[in-house]
Design a protein around this motif. Structure first.
Motif, PDB file in Angstrom:
ATOM      1  N   TRP A   1       0.817  -1.218   0.000  1.00 49.47           N
ATOM      2  CA  TRP A   1       0.000   0.000   0.000  1.00 49.47           C
ATOM      3  C   TRP A   1       0.848   1.264   0.000  1.00 49.47           C
ATOM      4  CZ3 TRP A   1       0.400   3.639   3.851  1.00 49.47           C
ATOM      5  CH2 TRP A   1       1.052   3.246   5.025  1.00 49.47           C
ATOM      6  N   HIS A   2       2.090   1.163   0.495  1.00 49.96           N
ATOM      7  CA  HIS A   2       2.939   2.356   0.592  1.00 49.96           C
ATOM      8  C   HIS A   2       3.993   2.387  -0.500  1.00 49.96           C
ATOM      9  CE1 HIS A   2       5.063  -0.881   2.599  1.00 49.96           C
ATOM     10  NE2 HIS A   2       6.185  -0.187   2.526  1.00 49.96           N
ATOM     11  N   LYS A   3       3.834   1.598  -1.561  1.00 51.61           N
ATOM     12  CA  LYS A   3       4.819   1.552  -2.627  1.00 51.61           C
ATOM     13  C   LYS A   3       4.266   2.183  -3.906  1.00 51.61           C
ATOM     14  CE  LYS A   3       7.872  -0.828  -0.268  1.00 51.61           C
ATOM     15  NZ  LYS A   3       9.193  -0.234   0.123  1.00 51.61           N
ATOM     16  N   TYR A   4       5.204   2.633  -4.768  1.00 55.74           N
ATOM     17  CA  TYR A   4       4.806   3.128  -6.080  1.00 55.74           C
ATOM     18  C   TYR A   4       4.159   2.003  -6.896  1.00 55.74           C
ATOM     19  CZ  TYR A   4       7.656   7.328  -5.335  1.00 55.74           C
ATOM     20  OH  TYR A   4       8.167   8.502  -4.849  1.00 55.74           O
ATOM     21  N   GLN A   5       3.237   2.387  -7.761  1.00 48.81           N
ATOM     22  CA  GLN A   5       2.622   1.404  -8.646  1.00 48.81           C
ATOM     23  C   GLN A   5       3.555   1.109  -9.827  1.00 48.81           C
ATOM     24  OE1 GLN A   5      -1.898   1.851  -9.113  1.00 48.81           O
ATOM     25  NE2 GLN A   5      -1.196   3.965  -8.971  1.00 48.81           N
ATOM     26  N   PRO A   6       3.730  -0.159 -10.196  1.00 45.69           N
ATOM     27  CA  PRO A   6       4.541  -0.497 -11.385  1.00 45.69           C
ATOM     28  C   PRO A   6       3.730  -0.279 -12.662  1.00 45.69           C
ATOM     29  CG  PRO A   6       3.736  -2.496 -10.359  1.00 45.69           C
ATOM     30  CD  PRO A   6       3.278  -1.362  -9.482  1.00 45.69           C
ATOM     31  N   LEU A   7       3.602   0.971 -13.069  1.00 44.87           N
ATOM     32  CA  LEU A   7       2.702   1.312 -14.169  1.00 44.87           C
ATOM     33  C   LEU A   7       3.120   0.690 -15.491  1.00 44.87           C
ATOM     34  CD1 LEU A   7       1.988   5.083 -13.386  1.00 44.87           C
ATOM     35  CD2 LEU A   7       0.515   3.120 -12.969  1.00 44.87           C
ATOM     36  N   ASP A   8       4.424   0.578 -15.736  1.00 43.42           N
ATOM     37  CA  ASP A   8       4.859  -0.041 -16.985  1.00 43.42           C
ATOM     38  C   ASP A   8       4.463  -1.510 -17.039  1.00 43.42           C
ATOM     39  OD1 ASP A   8       6.040   2.186 -18.226  1.00 43.42           O
ATOM     40  OD2 ASP A   8       7.802   2.005 -16.945  1.00 43.42           O
ATOM     41  N   HIS A   9       4.519  -2.190 -15.907  1.00 46.72           N
ATOM     42  CA  HIS A   9       4.077  -3.582 -15.859  1.00 46.72           C
ATOM     43  C   HIS A   9       2.564  -3.678 -16.054  1.00 46.72           C
ATOM     44  CE1 HIS A   9       7.998  -3.700 -13.878  1.00 46.72           C
ATOM     45  NE2 HIS A   9       8.038  -5.014 -14.069  1.00 46.72           N
ATOM     46  N   VAL A  10       1.832  -2.737 -15.455  1.00 43.94           N
ATOM     47  CA  VAL A  10       0.376  -2.720 -15.612  1.00 43.94           C
ATOM     48  C   VAL A  10       0.009  -2.492 -17.072  1.00 43.94           C
ATOM     49  CG1 VAL A  10      -1.755  -1.534 -14.951  1.00 43.94           C
ATOM     50  CG2 VAL A  10       0.031  -1.918 -13.260  1.00 43.94           C
ATOM     51  N   ARG A  11       0.711  -1.574 -17.714  1.00 44.63           N
ATOM     52  CA  ARG A  11       0.430  -1.292 -19.126  1.00 44.63           C
ATOM     53  C   ARG A  11       0.747  -2.495 -20.011  1.00 44.63           C
ATOM     54  NH1 ARG A  11       4.389  -0.288 -23.692  1.00 44.63           N
ATOM     55  NH2 ARG A  11       2.967   0.338 -25.377  1.00 44.63           N
ATOM     56  N   ARG A  12       1.857  -3.178 -19.724  1.00 43.25           N
ATOM     57  CA  ARG A  12       2.229  -4.335 -20.533  1.00 43.25           C
ATOM     58  C   ARG A  12       1.194  -5.456 -20.413  1.00 43.25           C
ATOM     59  NH1 ARG A  12       7.775  -7.290 -19.135  1.00 43.25           N
ATOM     60  NH2 ARG A  12       6.623  -7.566 -17.180  1.00 43.25           N
ATOM     61  N   TYR A  13       0.573  -5.590 -19.244  1.00 44.88           N
ATOM     62  CA  TYR A  13      -0.336  -6.715 -19.022  1.00 44.88           C
ATOM     63  C   TYR A  13      -1.783  -6.371 -19.346  1.00 44.88           C
ATOM     64  CZ  TYR A  13      -2.024 -10.999 -16.813  1.00 44.88           C
ATOM     65  OH  TYR A  13      -2.605 -12.225 -16.588  1.00 44.88           O
ATOM     66  N   PHE A  14      -2.214  -5.159 -19.010  1.00 42.57           N
ATOM     67  CA  PHE A  14      -3.626  -4.791 -19.157  1.00 42.57           C
ATOM     68  C   PHE A  14      -3.886  -3.775 -20.267  1.00 42.57           C
ATOM     69  CE2 PHE A  14      -3.538  -6.117 -14.632  1.00 42.57           C
ATOM     70  CZ  PHE A  14      -4.484  -7.117 -14.698  1.00 42.57           C
ATOM     71  N   GLY A  15      -2.863  -3.161 -20.822  1.00 45.12           N
ATOM     72  CA  GLY A  15      -3.073  -2.189 -21.866  1.00 45.12           C
ATOM     73  C   GLY A  15      -3.038  -0.761 -21.362  1.00 45.12           C
ATOM     74  N   GLU A  16      -3.019   0.176 -22.310  1.00 53.15           N
ATOM     75  CA  GLU A  16      -2.840   1.591 -21.968  1.00 53.15           C
ATOM     76  C   GLU A  16      -4.033   2.186 -21.238  1.00 53.15           C
ATOM     77  OE1 GLU A  16      -0.040   0.507 -25.121  1.00 53.15           O
ATOM     78  OE2 GLU A  16      -2.221   0.304 -24.952  1.00 53.15           O
ATOM     79  N   LYS A  17      -5.245   1.792 -21.584  1.00 61.65           N
ATOM     80  CA  LYS A  17      -6.411   2.408 -20.965  1.00 61.65           C
ATOM     81  C   LYS A  17      -6.469   2.109 -19.462  1.00 61.65           C
ATOM     82  CE  LYS A  17     -10.244   2.954 -23.151  1.00 61.65           C
ATOM     83  NZ  LYS A  17     -11.548   2.795 -23.835  1.00 61.65           N
ATOM     84  N   VAL A  18      -6.248   0.875 -19.074  1.00 64.15           N
ATOM     85  CA  VAL A  18      -6.232   0.515 -17.659  1.00 64.15           C
ATOM     86  C   VAL A  18      -5.056   1.177 -16.954  1.00 64.15           C
ATOM     87  CG1 VAL A  18      -5.993  -1.403 -16.039  1.00 64.15           C
ATOM     88  CG2 VAL A  18      -7.454  -1.655 -18.043  1.00 64.15           C
ATOM     89  N   ALA A  19      -3.890   1.180 -17.595  1.00 66.13           N
ATOM     90  CA  ALA A  19      -2.716   1.777 -16.967  1.00 66.13           C
ATOM     91  C   ALA A  19      -2.895   3.278 -16.756  1.00 66.13           C
ATOM     92  CB  ALA A  19      -1.481   1.514 -17.824  1.00 66.13           C
ATOM     93  N   LEU A  20      -3.547   3.963 -17.699  1.00 68.39           N
ATOM     94  CA  LEU A  20      -3.782   5.399 -17.522  1.00 68.39           C
ATOM     95  C   LEU A  20      -4.738   5.669 -16.366  1.00 68.39           C
ATOM     96  CD1 LEU A  20      -3.991   6.717 -21.197  1.00 68.39           C
ATOM     97  CD2 LEU A  20      -2.423   7.506 -19.421  1.00 68.39           C
ATOM     98  N   TYR A  21      -5.713   4.792 -16.158  1.00 66.84           N
ATOM     99  CA  TYR A  21      -6.608   4.972 -15.010  1.00 66.84           C
ATOM    100  C   TYR A  21      -5.822   4.881 -13.707  1.00 66.84           C
ATOM    101  CZ  TYR A  21      -9.609   3.573 -11.170  1.00 66.84           C
ATOM    102  OH  TYR A  21     -10.189   3.468  -9.932  1.00 66.84           O
ATOM    103  N   PHE A  22      -4.977   3.861 -13.568  1.00 67.45           N
ATOM    104  CA  PHE A  22      -4.222   3.720 -12.327  1.00 67.45           C
ATOM    105  C   PHE A  22      -3.164   4.812 -12.203  1.00 67.45           C
ATOM    106  CE2 PHE A  22      -5.960  -0.606 -12.469  1.00 67.45           C
ATOM    107  CZ  PHE A  22      -6.358  -0.740 -11.143  1.00 67.45           C
ATOM    108  N   ALA A  23      -2.644   5.292 -13.329  1.00 69.34           N
ATOM    109  CA  ALA A  23      -1.713   6.419 -13.267  1.00 69.34           C
ATOM    110  C   ALA A  23      -2.414   7.660 -12.732  1.00 69.34           C
ATOM    111  CB  ALA A  23      -1.121   6.680 -14.651  1.00 69.34           C
ATOM    112  N   TRP A  24      -3.630   7.926 -13.228  1.00 68.61           N
ATOM    113  CA  TRP A  24      -4.393   9.074 -12.732  1.00 68.61           C
ATOM    114  C   TRP A  24      -4.741   8.899 -11.256  1.00 68.61           C
ATOM    115  CZ3 TRP A  24      -6.303  13.571 -11.848  1.00 68.61           C
ATOM    116  CH2 TRP A  24      -7.516  13.706 -11.185  1.00 68.61           C
ATOM    117  N   LEU A  25      -5.190   7.709 -10.876  1.00 66.37           N
ATOM    118  CA  LEU A  25      -5.574   7.474  -9.488  1.00 66.37           C
ATOM    119  C   LEU A  25      -4.386   7.653  -8.552  1.00 66.37           C
ATOM    120  CD1 LEU A  25      -7.666   6.641  -7.426  1.00 66.37           C
ATOM    121  CD2 LEU A  25      -7.237   4.247  -8.009  1.00 66.37           C
ATOM    122  N   GLY A  26      -3.231   7.111  -8.928  1.00 69.96           N
ATOM    123  CA  GLY A  26      -2.050   7.285  -8.085  1.00 69.96           C
ATOM    124  C   GLY A  26      -1.568   8.721  -8.038  1.00 69.96           C
TER     125      GLY A  26
END
Length: 903
Positions: free
Chosen positions: A270-295
């Motif tokens: 909960w206290h760590k940065y999100q691995p956004l590049d890994h999220v994008r590679r697995y789920f695609g840009e749309k999901v990764a952009l949502y988590f990027a905005w949320l973080g």
């Protein structure tokens, strides 16, 4: 120029057929059994010569038991669905896909799985047609975080950092062109050249455009088959289980899903940065952009929550040391107040001491500073998010997606009556007249206004409820209940309002979906933007109507003793003794915190219950099949037990509504950013766990930014400035106190008596006693000179406040570039490399191909080639690449071009 397509046979397939598929040597096959080891290898991406990897899974179930009697309607529906399903699968085979069927069957029915995979030639053809961007040159990963840079500059250890293995590299990339295949990195390995997300996008594109009936009737695409119940599910496979091996994160060979689970979805992260590049590679840009905005938004809530908490603590101190509050609490029977309703008794102002002290928690001088701070905070948040969004869009290859690369929606293409030349791509595309769409949008807007009117009616009913409830409680014989009658009525009214909000939201979302489909929007992005705008307008009125009424209307049209104003025969509401600001804070906390608690409970419990039932139902079938029990569930069976992916709309809507509560009414509740921060820390891990562990893998969708949500956030920011200026000017006591300090007493002694007017003589004679009420009026009920002086000061304050904040915000906008300079340089560098790589110079191409040690791609190396419908396999196509075009009476779309030309 618009063109009406020439009529063609409705049975024309929307997807190009591969040569030879009609002769029996097709790509696809249908089999009911296979070796378990081959299944596992194919599902996890290690394709074998015998069994290709599984890119997509379709599922349907046969619920009726064998021999069970069915009526005519049910039998006809079953036969229709079977015919549609067979036609759809036949057309998928004709498009060049491998089709493999499996099933689980027992006495209660059967579950059928269709395993789809795409050969190399099909992948190359559609990768070029979809304008996929593939790597040209690898770069060192340059992902940066503003907080990490700040902590490094300050020399503070950063506990948010974590070492995530298998970091995806960055690339210079360009749109794929098969004639220049040798220029792209990894083109010598057909198994790994296209990533899993690329394969999923290509398969979904084929599924979305394949016919299963008459094209003029719009019978095409997997989405309609799912809505009709022909298939129960359609999803790509996860890359193996998420459960970690006994060695934990140190185990070799972890799949991408396990890496995301350990470093992202666990509560311990909960206290760590999100691995956004890994999220994008697995789920695609749309999901990764949502988590990027949320973080990003959650990180920016940290300073807002800190300042808001400090302002609240100052209010706690002032609640017991403020001079007017001490005077009110020690006034005993000095101020006898007029009745709050026709049958209510007279009451003393000192009985409302606790309410007034609670009001001082939120209404003091620090609130003005906090309002200005939050207004500038919101402006800076959006400015720096534009920079962050532009950086991510470039790094992930989506900078030009909406403008150039995005294709028409299959449903739009099937129903569009005409075609027109796309001025950007120069390709004939389906077209729907703009004037017709505008008429439909206006007609849909009328329905939206009708639903907004329903919300206003519900608000009026809640107002009446609060008034009647206050009257009933005020008739009690207990003095405590009489004093707290307005607060009790307000609190219960807030709960009733929250229930109405949730019920109306469910009905309106379904209506908005129907209206948006009817409006015929060309691309998926425009479709989602139109749907989002409709729902947000309704939800904005639905959630914010009650707080707006309390902040700006309640207590403004009450009248005065002997001349009270009424609504439907009921006397208008007055503000509680502590003022409307404390009541607004209560309303915000009930709606905001209550909605967050309800949403989090729903996100935890409902998926658990649904997942438990899905697994119980399917595993009961597997237990009756001995072979399945011995081998364990196949990957597609395990993924089918998960819940379906439901999109990101609800996630975005929750956060944007929260942003509105944090900014629009922050002057009434400084603790709102703190509650939002705590909720978002939980929300990030809840959503991450939901995506990794509890939901089927979504199709990786591309996106350039967060869409229309950003203009909505910008509009909320501008509205927040005006709202907070009005809150400080009218419901708050800040300006009356300042005026009293300047004109009468600097220590505010006598301020309570200054704010109270005396009842008119006629009212006092009628009741044989005098009383006081909160207003700046003369003894005859007319507004006093003080009222008009304060009104002028309030209006001037609003004008000065919003001009200063907007001016500073504009300066910040000019000082902060929307795109970082480093990104602009990389864009130019990538454009130069793409121009060199895709140059049409044959000699240069041959030279570069020799340097790479690989000959340029040829049709023989790519395998069987997709062809244009009606063209012979041997005839070359002069077109340089496959394109989306239109034909058929209903705007039927097919993929033009023979496919894969030689360089």
């Amino acid at each position: 120029m618009l063109q009406r397509p020439a009529p063609e046979d409705d049975s024309t397939v929307l997807i190009d057929t591969a040569p030879g598929t009609e002769k029996g040597d097709s790509y696809g096959s249908t089999a009911s059994t296979s070796q378990p080891d081959g299944d596992q290898a194919a599902a996890q991406g290690t394709a074998s010569p015998a069994k290709p990897r599984v890119d997509f899974v379709l599922v349907w179930e046969e619920d009726p038991r064998p021999g069970q009697q069915q009526d005519g309607t049910t039998r006809d529906k079953t036969d229709t669905h079977r015919a549609w399903r067979e036609t759809f699968l036949d057309n998928l085979r004709a498009a060049g896909l491998h089709v493999d069927q499996r099933h689980l069957q027992d006495a209660d029915g059967a579950v059928h799985y269709v395993l789809l995979s795409a050969p190399w030639a099909v992948l190359c053809y559609y990768a070029e047609d979809l304008c996929l961007k593939l790597p040209l040159q690898e770069l060192p990963n340059q992902a940066r975080n503003w907080s990490a840079d700040l902590l490094q500059w300050l020399g503070v250890p950063n506990i948010l950092l974590q070492d995530v293995p298998d970091l995806p590299p960055e690339y210079y990339s360009c749109q794929f062109k098969v004639s220049k295949l040798s220029r792209f990195l990894g083109s010598d390995n057909q198994d790994t050249f296209f990533t899993c997300t690329h394969r999923h996008q290509i398969l979904f594109e084929i599924l979305a455009k394949t016919l299963y009936g008459h094209e003029k009737k719009g019978l095409l695409g997997i989405e309609q088959l799912l809505s009709q119940g022909v298939f129960r599910a359609a999803f790509p496979l996860h890359q193996g289980p998420f459960a970690m091996p006994p060695e934990g994160a140190r185990a070799p060979g972890l799949n991408q899903r396990q890496v995301l689970f350990w470093h992202w979805a666990r509560w311990q992260s909960w206290h760590k940065y999100q691995p956004l590049d890994h999220v994008r590679r697995y789920f695609g840009e749309k999901v990764a952009l949502y988590f990027a905005w949320l973080g990003f938004y959650t990180g920016w809530l940290l300073p807002a929550a800190a300042v808001g908490t400090l302002v609240f603590l100052v209010g706690c101190f002032l609640a017991f040391s403020d001079t007017p509050t001490q005077e009110l609490c020690g006034s005993a029977d000095a101020f006898e107040m007029c009745p709050l309703c026709p049958d209510c008794p007279f009451w003393t102002l000192s009985s409302a001491c606790a309410l007034v002290q609670a009001g001082r928690l939120f209404d003091h001088g620090g609130t003005v500073f906090f309002s200005v701070f939050m207004a500038l905070w919101a402006v800076l948040l959006l400015e720096y998010w534009k920079r962050k969004s532009a950086t991510l869009a470039y790094r992930w290859g989506c900078s030009d997606y909406e403008d150039i690369e995005e294709r028409p929606r299959p449903q739009f293409a099937a129903r569009a009556p005409t075609t027109a030349l796309n001025p950007v791509t120069g390709v004939e595309e389906p077209y729907f007249p703009r004037r017709s769409r505008v008429r439909r949008v206006l007609a849909g807007s009328v329905l939206v206004l009708m639903m907004v009117a329903v919300v206003v009616m519900c608000l009026v009913s809640v107002i009446l409820y609060r008034t009647v409830a206050a009257m009933l409680v005020s008739r009690s014989d207990r003095a405590l209940l009489v004093a707290w009658a307005p607060r009790i009525a307000s609190l219960t009214g807030s709960v009733v309002n929250l229930v109405l909000i949730l019920l109306l939201s469910k009905a309106y979302v379904a209506l908005a979906g129907v209206l948006t489909r009817w409006e015929m929007h060309r691309t998926q992005t425009r479709f989602e933007d139109a749907f989002t705008l409709k729902v947000f307008v309704f939800q904005f009125v639905n959630f914010y109507s009650s707080p707006v009424y309390i902040a700006f209307f309640k207590g403004r049209f009450v009248g005065y003793p002997g001349n009270y104003h009424t609504l439907f025969g009921v006397r208008n509401e007055e503000c509680a003794p502590g003022g409307c600001l404390v009541e607004l804070a209560q309303e915000l906390l009930v709606i905001m915190v209550g909605k967050q608690i309800i949403n989090n409970v729903q996100e935890i419990l409902i998926p658990k219950l649904k997942g438990w039932w899905q697994k119980l139902r399917l595993r009961s079938k597997r237990r009756k099949v001995a072979a399945s029990v011995a081998a364990g569930p196949a990957p597609w069976e395990a993924d089918y037990e998960l819940l379906p992916f439901e999109g990101l709309f609800d996630e975005y809507l929750e956060m944007v509504l929260q942003f509105g509560f944090v900014t629009i009414f922050v002057a009434a509740c400084p603790l709102a950013p703190l509650f939002a921060l705590l909720n978002n820390w939980v929300e990030i891990r809840l959503d991450a766990r939901k995506f990794v562990c509890e939901r089927r893998r979504p199709v990786a969708e591309r996106a350039q930014d967060v869409g229309i949500w950003f203009p909505i956030l910008a509009g909320i920011t501008h509205l927040a400035v005006i709202s907070n200026a009005l809150l400080l000017a009218f419901p708050s006591d800040f300006l009356p106190r300042t005026y009293y300090r300047w004109t009468r007493a600097a220590d505010l002694r006598g301020f309570v008596n200054f704010t109270l007017a005396r009842a008119p003589p006629a009212f006092a004679a009628e009741h044989n006693r005098t009383c006081r009420y909160r207003a700046f009026r003369e003894d005859d009920g007319q507004y006093s000179r003080t009222y008009w002086n304060l009104l002028a000061i309030r209006l001037a304050f609003v004008i000065v406040f919003e001009h200063v904040v907007f001016s500073v915000g504009r300066v910040l906008d000019l000082l902060v570039p929307d795109v970082p300079e480093s990104v602009q340089i990389k864009v130019k560098r990538e454009y130069y490399l793409a121009k060199q790589a895709l140059a049409e110079n044959t000699a240069l191409a041959g030279t570069n191909g020799a340097k790479d040690g690989r000959p340029p791609a040829s049709e023989e190396s790519l395998g069987p080639q997709p062809r244009r419908p009606g063209a012979s396999p041997a005839s070359p196509d002069p077109s340089p690449r496959g394109r989306v075009g239109s034909s058929g009476a209903g705007g039927q779309t097919y993929l033009e071009g023979q496919g894969l030309p030689q360089p």
